[in-house]
Design an enzyme around this catalytic site. Structure first.
Site, PDB file in Angstrom:
ATOM      1  N   CYS A   1       0.810  -1.213   0.000  1.00  0.00           N
ATOM      2  CA  CYS A   1       0.000   0.000   0.000  1.00  0.00           C
ATOM      3  C   CYS A   1       0.848   1.270   0.000  1.00  0.00           C
ATOM      4  O   CYS A   1       2.024   1.251   0.364  1.00  0.00           O
ATOM      5  CB  CYS A   1      -0.912   0.016   1.227  1.00  0.00           C
ATOM      6  SG  CYS A   1      -2.259   1.208   1.092  1.00  0.00           S
TER       7      CYS A   1
ATOM      8  N   ASP B   1      -6.510  -3.010  11.020  1.00  0.00           N
ATOM      9  CA  ASP B   1      -5.340  -2.158  11.201  1.00  0.00           C
ATOM     10  C   ASP B   1      -5.338  -1.693  12.650  1.00  0.00           C
ATOM     11  O   ASP B   1      -6.335  -1.832  13.375  1.00  0.00           O
ATOM     12  CB  ASP B   1      -5.411  -0.954  10.235  1.00  0.00           C
ATOM     13  CG  ASP B   1      -4.088  -0.226  10.074  1.00  0.00           C
ATOM     14  OD1 ASP B   1      -4.050   0.752   9.293  1.00  0.00           O
ATOM     15  OD2 ASP B   1      -3.097  -0.613  10.722  1.00  0.00           O
TER      16      ASP B   1
HETATM   17  O1  LIG Z   1      -0.594   4.859   4.196  1.00  0.00           O
HETATM   18  C1  LIG Z   1      -1.027   5.913   4.654  1.00  0.00           C
HETATM   19  O2  LIG Z   1      -0.368   6.980   4.682  1.00  0.00           O
HETATM   20  C2  LIG Z   1      -2.428   5.978   5.186  1.00  0.00           C
HETATM   21  C3  LIG Z   1      -2.922   7.201   5.659  1.00  0.00           C
HETATM   22  C4  LIG Z   1      -4.226   7.273   6.148  1.00  0.00           C
HETATM   23  C5  LIG Z   1      -5.048   6.148   6.138  1.00  0.00           C
HETATM   24  C6  LIG Z   1      -4.568   4.926   5.665  1.00  0.00           C
HETATM   25  C7  LIG Z   1      -3.254   4.839   5.196  1.00  0.00           C
HETATM   26  N1  LIG Z   1      -2.744   3.630   4.751  1.00  0.00           N
HETATM   27  C8  LIG Z   1      -3.636   2.523   4.653  1.00  0.00           C
HETATM   28  C9  LIG Z   1      -3.078   1.162   4.572  1.00  0.00           C
HETATM   29  O3  LIG Z   1      -3.777   0.260   4.106  1.00  0.00           O
HETATM   30  C10 LIG Z   1      -1.760   0.826   5.213  1.00  0.00           C
HETATM   31  O4  LIG Z   1      -1.150  -0.189   4.434  1.00  0.00           O
HETATM   32  C11 LIG Z   1      -2.028   0.309   6.617  1.00  0.00           C
HETATM   33  O5  LIG Z   1      -2.501   1.386   7.404  1.00  0.00           O
HETATM   34  C12 LIG Z   1      -0.781  -0.308   7.235  1.00  0.00           C
HETATM   35  O6  LIG Z   1       0.231   0.638   7.253  1.00  0.00           O
HETATM   36  P1  LIG Z   1       1.638   0.235   7.967  1.00  0.00           P
HETATM   37  O7  LIG Z   1       1.335   0.018   9.426  1.00  0.00           O
HETATM   38  O8  LIG Z   1       2.529   1.413   7.700  1.00  0.00           O
HETATM   39  O9  LIG Z   1       2.131  -1.026   7.303  1.00  0.00           O
END
Ligand SMILES: O=C(O)c1ccccc1NCC(=O)[C@H](O)[C@H](O)COP(=O)(O)O
Length: 220
Positions: free
Chosen positions: A9, A139
């Protein structure tokens, strides 16, 4: 045994799209939340998605967007499915999904007090609300909504639910194999853990992440 699907993502660059596809990602996430450092415009996403080959899904991610904002993205970028990552009600998710004719993932942001019953109830509510509901993405609750690299306690996930969820939140190359073995989710999702900087992915980390998932799938 089903192999664990993989979503990468927060893609913002063509080279990162290519790296994720080459590493065997099943889905690519594009963030349309303006406050995110991984935000892309509809036009940018349209260009990025035009390079995605068949059989790799594209996910458009929104936080409390209006139906018109989602329509504008759908007009510019050929995304396959929606991801609602904000405070949207189930009915709002269902209405937007119906308006653009796409399936949707509903994000449940897990808090320390969240129970397995909460997760099962949310899934049942979504299934009752819309035939376009595809799955819950679990999440960690953070004020910034997502992409924070924070882990929640996977033990909260009921065994009966695990094969239907996308597990997300602070996964890394080093932790994903344990997550797969413990939870056996339908899919895993990652953003921060495969980056050099916010919005800049690291091809080697992407390769290592997908490789770790494959090894875990095969019992290693
Ligand atoms: O990625 C972002 O900046 C974000 C911002 C606001 C809402 C969602 C966002 N990402 C969504 C996703 O699906 C991410 O992959 C998920 O939150 C996991 O992120 P991480 O913990 O950094 O792997």
């Amino acid at each position: 045994m089903q192999r664990t699907r993989i979503k990468i993502c927060g893609l913002t660059r063509p080279e990162d799209v290519q790296a994720a596809v080459s590493a065997g990602a099943d889905a690519l996430g594009f963030v349309f939340y303006p406050k995110s450092p991984r935000h892309v415009t509809p036009a940018q996403a349209g260009a990025l998605m035009s390079a995605v080959p068949p059989f790799v899904s594209t996910v458009a991610l929104f936080v409390n967007a209006s139906i018109d904002e989602v329509r504008a993205v759908a007009a510019a970028a050929p995304f396959a499915q929606l991801q609602f990552h904000g405070d949207e009600t189930v009915d709002e998710c269902a209405a937007i999904a119906a308006a653009v004719g796409r399936p949707f993932m509903r994000v449940f942001r897990v808090r320390p007090e969240t129970t397995g019953a909460d997760l099962l109830a949310e899934e049942a509510l979504c299934r009752a609300a819309s035939p376009l509901f595809s799955s819950l993405l679990l999440d960690t609750f953070v004020d910034a909504y997502g992409g924070a690299g924070k882990v929640f306690d996977w033990a909260v996930i009921p065994a009966e639910l695990a094969p239907r969820v996308v597990l997300s939140g602070g996964l890394t190359v080093d932790t994903v194999a344990g997550a797969v073995r413990q939870v056996r989710p339908y899919a895993v999702d990652i953003s921060s853990g495969v980056e050099q900087a916010k919005g800049v992915k690291d091809p080697a980390k992407i390769d290592a992440f997908t490789g770790a998932v494959r090894l875990a799938d095969h019992g290693a």
